[in-house]
Design a protein around this motif. Structure first.
Motif, PDB file in Angstrom:
ATOM      1  N   ARG A 432       0.858  -1.098  -0.052  1.00 36.54           N
ATOM      2  CA  ARG A 432       0.099   0.117   0.059  1.00 36.54           C
ATOM      3  C   ARG A 432       0.977   1.177  -0.030  1.00 36.54           C
ATOM      4  O   ARG A 432       0.799   2.129  -0.691  1.00 36.54           O
ATOM      5  N   ALA A 433       2.032   1.237   0.766  1.00 31.17           N
ATOM      6  CA  ALA A 433       3.163   2.261   0.859  1.00 31.17           C
ATOM      7  C   ALA A 433       3.507   2.758  -0.541  1.00 31.17           C
ATOM      8  O   ALA A 433       3.493   4.037  -1.185  1.00 31.17           O
ATOM      9  N   ALA A 434       3.983   1.511  -1.337  1.00 32.50           N
ATOM     10  CA  ALA A 434       4.462   1.697  -2.689  1.00 32.50           C
ATOM     11  C   ALA A 434       3.264   2.375  -3.648  1.00 32.50           C
ATOM     12  O   ALA A 434       3.638   3.221  -4.536  1.00 32.50           O
ATOM     13  N   LEU A 435       2.136   1.922  -3.478  1.00 29.00           N
ATOM     14  CA  LEU A 435       1.011   2.634  -4.242  1.00 29.00           C
ATOM     15  C   LEU A 435       0.913   3.849  -4.058  1.00 29.00           C
ATOM     16  O   LEU A 435       0.809   4.842  -5.160  1.00 29.00           O
ATOM     17  N   LEU A 440       1.599   9.859  -5.123  1.00 31.31           N
ATOM     18  CA  LEU A 440       2.092  11.171  -4.590  1.00 31.31           C
ATOM     19  C   LEU A 440       3.421  11.756  -5.596  1.00 31.31           C
ATOM     20  O   LEU A 440       3.444  13.028  -5.826  1.00 31.31           O
ATOM     21  N   ALA A 441       4.105  10.776  -6.179  1.00 33.38           N
ATOM     22  CA  ALA A 441       5.241  11.071  -7.087  1.00 33.38           C
ATOM     23  C   ALA A 441       4.583  11.616  -8.312  1.00 33.38           C
ATOM     24  O   ALA A 441       5.182  12.466  -8.985  1.00 33.38           O
ATOM     25  N   GLU A 442       3.300  11.243  -8.719  1.00 33.64           N
ATOM     26  CA  GLU A 442       2.741  11.715 -10.075  1.00 33.64           C
ATOM     27  C   GLU A 442       2.566  13.334 -10.033  1.00 33.64           C
ATOM     28  O   GLU A 442       2.520  13.910 -11.033  1.00 33.64           O
ATOM     29  N   ALA A 443       2.128  13.646  -8.621  1.00 33.27           N
ATOM     30  CA  ALA A 443       2.288  15.172  -8.395  1.00 33.27           C
ATOM     31  C   ALA A 443       3.321  16.143  -8.502  1.00 33.27           C
ATOM     32  O   ALA A 443       3.204  17.257  -8.601  1.00 33.27           O
ATOM     33  N   VAL A 444       4.303  15.517  -8.383  1.00 34.49           N
ATOM     34  CA  VAL A 444       5.877  16.216  -8.412  1.00 34.49           C
ATOM     35  C   VAL A 444       6.143  16.274 -10.204  1.00 34.49           C
ATOM     36  O   VAL A 444       6.847  15.423 -10.491  1.00 34.49           O
ATOM     37  N   ASN A 445       5.670  17.342 -10.737  1.00 40.17           N
ATOM     38  CA  ASN A 445       6.128  17.341 -12.071  1.00 40.17           C
ATOM     39  C   ASN A 445       6.082  18.904 -12.457  1.00 40.17           C
ATOM     40  O   ASN A 445       5.679  19.796 -11.652  1.00 40.17           O
ATOM     41  N   PRO A 446       6.857  19.579 -13.660  1.00 43.73           N
ATOM     42  CA  PRO A 446       6.809  20.697 -13.712  1.00 43.73           C
ATOM     43  C   PRO A 446       5.659  21.782 -13.685  1.00 43.73           C
ATOM     44  O   PRO A 446       5.697  22.729 -13.778  1.00 43.73           O
ATOM     45  N   ALA A 447       4.475  20.977 -13.992  1.00 50.04           N
ATOM     46  CA  ALA A 447       3.212  21.791 -14.398  1.00 50.04           C
ATOM     47  C   ALA A 447       2.269  21.848 -12.937  1.00 50.04           C
ATOM     48  O   ALA A 447       1.395  22.362 -12.672  1.00 50.04           O
ATOM     49  N   ASP A 477       7.764   9.319   1.028  1.00 52.42           N
ATOM     50  CA  ASP A 477       7.889   8.122   1.703  1.00 52.42           C
ATOM     51  C   ASP A 477       7.182   8.330   3.013  1.00 52.42           C
ATOM     52  O   ASP A 477       6.458   7.265   3.560  1.00 52.42           O
ATOM     53  N   GLN A 478       7.264   9.236   4.007  1.00 49.58           N
ATOM     54  CA  GLN A 478       6.566   9.444   5.086  1.00 49.58           C
ATOM     55  C   GLN A 478       5.095   9.438   5.112  1.00 49.58           C
ATOM     56  O   GLN A 478       4.438   8.757   5.674  1.00 49.58           O
ATOM     57  N   LEU A 483      -0.270   6.637   5.045  1.00 46.63           N
ATOM     58  CA  LEU A 483      -1.459   6.427   4.621  1.00 46.63           C
ATOM     59  C   LEU A 483      -1.882   4.828   4.431  1.00 46.63           C
ATOM     60  O   LEU A 483      -2.579   4.490   4.495  1.00 46.63           O
ATOM     61  N   ALA A 484      -0.593   4.354   4.336  1.00 45.64           N
ATOM     62  CA  ALA A 484      -0.602   2.678   4.254  1.00 45.64           C
ATOM     63  C   ALA A 484      -1.276   2.289   5.645  1.00 45.64           C
ATOM     64  O   ALA A 484      -1.726   1.198   5.728  1.00 45.64           O
ATOM     65  N   THR A 485      -0.530   2.783   6.561  1.00 43.83           N
ATOM     66  CA  THR A 485      -0.911   2.462   7.973  1.00 43.83           C
ATOM     67  C   THR A 485      -2.431   2.724   8.332  1.00 43.83           C
ATOM     68  O   THR A 485      -3.067   1.901   9.048  1.00 43.83           O
ATOM     69  N   ALA A 486      -2.781   3.784   7.911  1.00 39.23           N
ATOM     70  CA  ALA A 486      -4.246   4.217   8.067  1.00 39.23           C
ATOM     71  C   ALA A 486      -5.010   3.080   7.308  1.00 39.23           C
ATOM     72  O   ALA A 486      -6.080   2.550   7.846  1.00 39.23           O
TER      73      ALA A 486
END
Length: 522
Positions: A432-435, A440-447, A477-478, A483-486
């Motif tokens: 779940r953490a990897a998912l 979250l990584a998708e949101a880190v982009n130039p746009a 990661d944190q 979120l995975a813990t929840a």
């Protein structure tokens, strides 16, 4: 499947008196305390053990699961070994071998060796708890059997509380091997006192047949299933030939085990007990509930130490209050379970468990120490209403001669479920953490204005672009593990609620045999 009927043993041997009874009770309780302590003392030490031995925290959970699986497999042998060697000699051997294996655990140079010694420790510990109960009951008059079991139960409740706290303190202030070394003086002292008091109270021995084929099949399918669960993520599950082979061995071994045990004259596991509605519903609710509980108990300190900055000691302090309400309320439950429908008590337990994990599912990375501790305190109520009522349901209506086999089988199922709950929880947690991390990584982009603003903030603070991205990744990661813990806590809450109808499948239980053997559930 377990030691001989405690009531029969108590009737056959005259009770102890005076200081001998007091010292005998202390020695037996110390051995039990040492045993139960080791089921939880390593939980908060996993990050330190894993880091020191150069493995991932997920691989480190083998330290817990190897003990649990080996302990579960040893339970069916207790009855056979008791009749072959005698209660006192078997108990002494169990304690002394536990001391030896504890010392070997502390001396282990690598994770493979530590896991092997932990498995040995769990296996030799198998007879210790049921025999401590049996010897304790033989030390008291029949009229005081309830007092003896109340004291025994409190010991088994205090140990899981002390485990994380003591383990955390030792890990932070000495070193993790000492969580095993402390068993050496305690075990030797308990063995010395026990032998001096009980050596002349040995039970009769006789040669009895053992279901070697059934035991071999049991070891094969349980061991293969646990290995599959433990190594699945590391080997990419069924894309690995090793995992497929383990799955095949587990399935085929289980099928052969069922076929053999249902036709064997002296089975190592009496599967005919599952024909009884109260037994299968009570054992199922106990096993799944315990697996959920144990899985959450492992995940919480891992999350606190890896992603919330807690030390092993502070993580242990978060888990410690669980025993306060449990110790206060357990004697009340034991005294009233014969007059109150145990299904009501068990329902209350699962409702409180669901509330507790639901509260934990609302934690964030900003949640403070006191807020994290509150659900643990409340969880003690659930624990008090968990073991005794569910064992009363599971064993109700059984003739006295079948109670040892039923208690042993339900114990086997519970311990196995606890080990599997650990493996399943840690695997789901990382998946779940990897998912969440990918999302979250998708949101880190130039746009992304937010991503650009954060990168600018790190840049103005003197970070290079690579360092800034590394900091963002650490934050991701944190958050992803939070979120995975929840997710796990929410899922656990739902499952606890779904267990309630299973309890009510059972017929009304009327105390009796079940309450007498309640301590055996621990």
């Amino acid at each position: 499947m377990s030691a001989s009927d405690p009531k029969a043993a108590a009737a056959a041997i005259a009770p102890l008196e005076g200081s001998a009874r007091v010292l005998g009770t202390i020695a037996l309780s110390a051995a039990t305390f040492m045993n139960v302590l080791d089921t939880s003392i390593a939980n908060v030490s996993l990050p330190a053990i894993s880091g020191d031995l150069g493995v991932s925290p997920t691989q480190g959970t083998w330290v817990i699961t190897s003990f649990g699986v080996a302990n579960a497999i040893a339970v069916p042998l207790t009855g056979f070994l008791t009749q072959r060697f005698g209660q006192v000699r078997l108990f002494m051997a169990s304690v002394l071998l536990f001391v030896l294996s504890s010392w070997l655990c502390g001396m282990a140079p690598n994770m493979t060796t530590l896991i092997a010694f932990r498995a040995l420790q769990g296996f030799v510990a198998g007879p210790m708890i049921p025999l401590s109960q049996t010897l304790l009951l033989s030390s008291y008059p029949r009229a005081k059997a309830g007092l003896a079991m109340a004291m025994w139960s409190i010991t088994t409740l205090v140990a899981p509380v002390m485990g994380p706290l003591l383990g955390g303190w030792i890990t932070d202030n000495i070193s993790w091997p000492w969580i095993f070394f402390i068993n050496v003086p305690v075990g030797l002292l308990a063995a010395t006192v026990t032998w001096s008091i009980y050596r002349k109270r040995e039970t009769a021995t006789r040669k009895v047949p053992i279901d070697a084929i059934g035991l071999g099949l049991l070891v094969a399918w349980v061991g293969s299933l646990q290995l599959m669960l433990d190594k699945g993520k590391e080997l990419d599950w069924f894309h690995s030939g090793q995992i497929v082979a383990l799955a095949v061995v587990a399935v085929v071994g289980f099928a052969l085990f069922l076929a053999w045990e249902l036709t064997e004259k002296h089975p190592v596991v009496d599967l005919s007990l599952f024909r009884r509605r109260n037994f299968w519903s009570g054992a199922l609710a106990t096993s799944v509930g315990y697996g959920l509980f144990f899985g959450n108990v492992v995940i919480l300190p891992l999350w606190l130490q890896q992603f919330m900055g807690y030390t092993a000691t502070s993580a242990g302090m978060v888990l410690a209050p669980v025993g306060l309400f449990a110790i206060v309320l357990s004697p009340v439950v034991g005294l009233t379970v014969g007059r109150v429908d145990p299904r009501i008590y068990a329902t209350l337990s699962f409702v409180v468990f669901a509330i507790v994990v639901g509260m934990r599912a609302r934690f964030t990375t900003q949640t403070d120490f006191e807020t994290i501790m509150i659900p643990t305190l409340i969880q003690g109520i659930a624990m008090a209403f968990f073991f005794i009522p569910l064992v009363t349901i599971t064993l109700s209506g059984l003739p006295p001669d079948r109670i040892p086999a039923a208690s042993g089988l339900s114990n086997f199922a519970r311990i196995t479920a606890g080990a599997m709950g650990t493996s399943i929880s840690t695997t789901l947690w990382e998946n779940r953490a990897a998912l969440h991390h990918a999302q979250l990584a998708e949101a880190v982009n130039p746009a992304s204005p937010a991503a650009n603003a954060t990168l600018s903030m790190f840049g103005s603070a003197g970070f290079s672009p690579e360092q800034a991205l590394a900091q963002i990744n650490r934050l991701a990661d944190q958050q992803s593990f939070m979120l995975a813990t929840a997710d796990l806590f929410y899922a656990s809450a739902v499952l606890f609620v779904l267990l309630i109808p299973i309890i009510w499948i059972a017929k009304p239980a009327k105390g009796g045999a079940g309450s007498d053997a309640a301590a055996g559930a621990h």
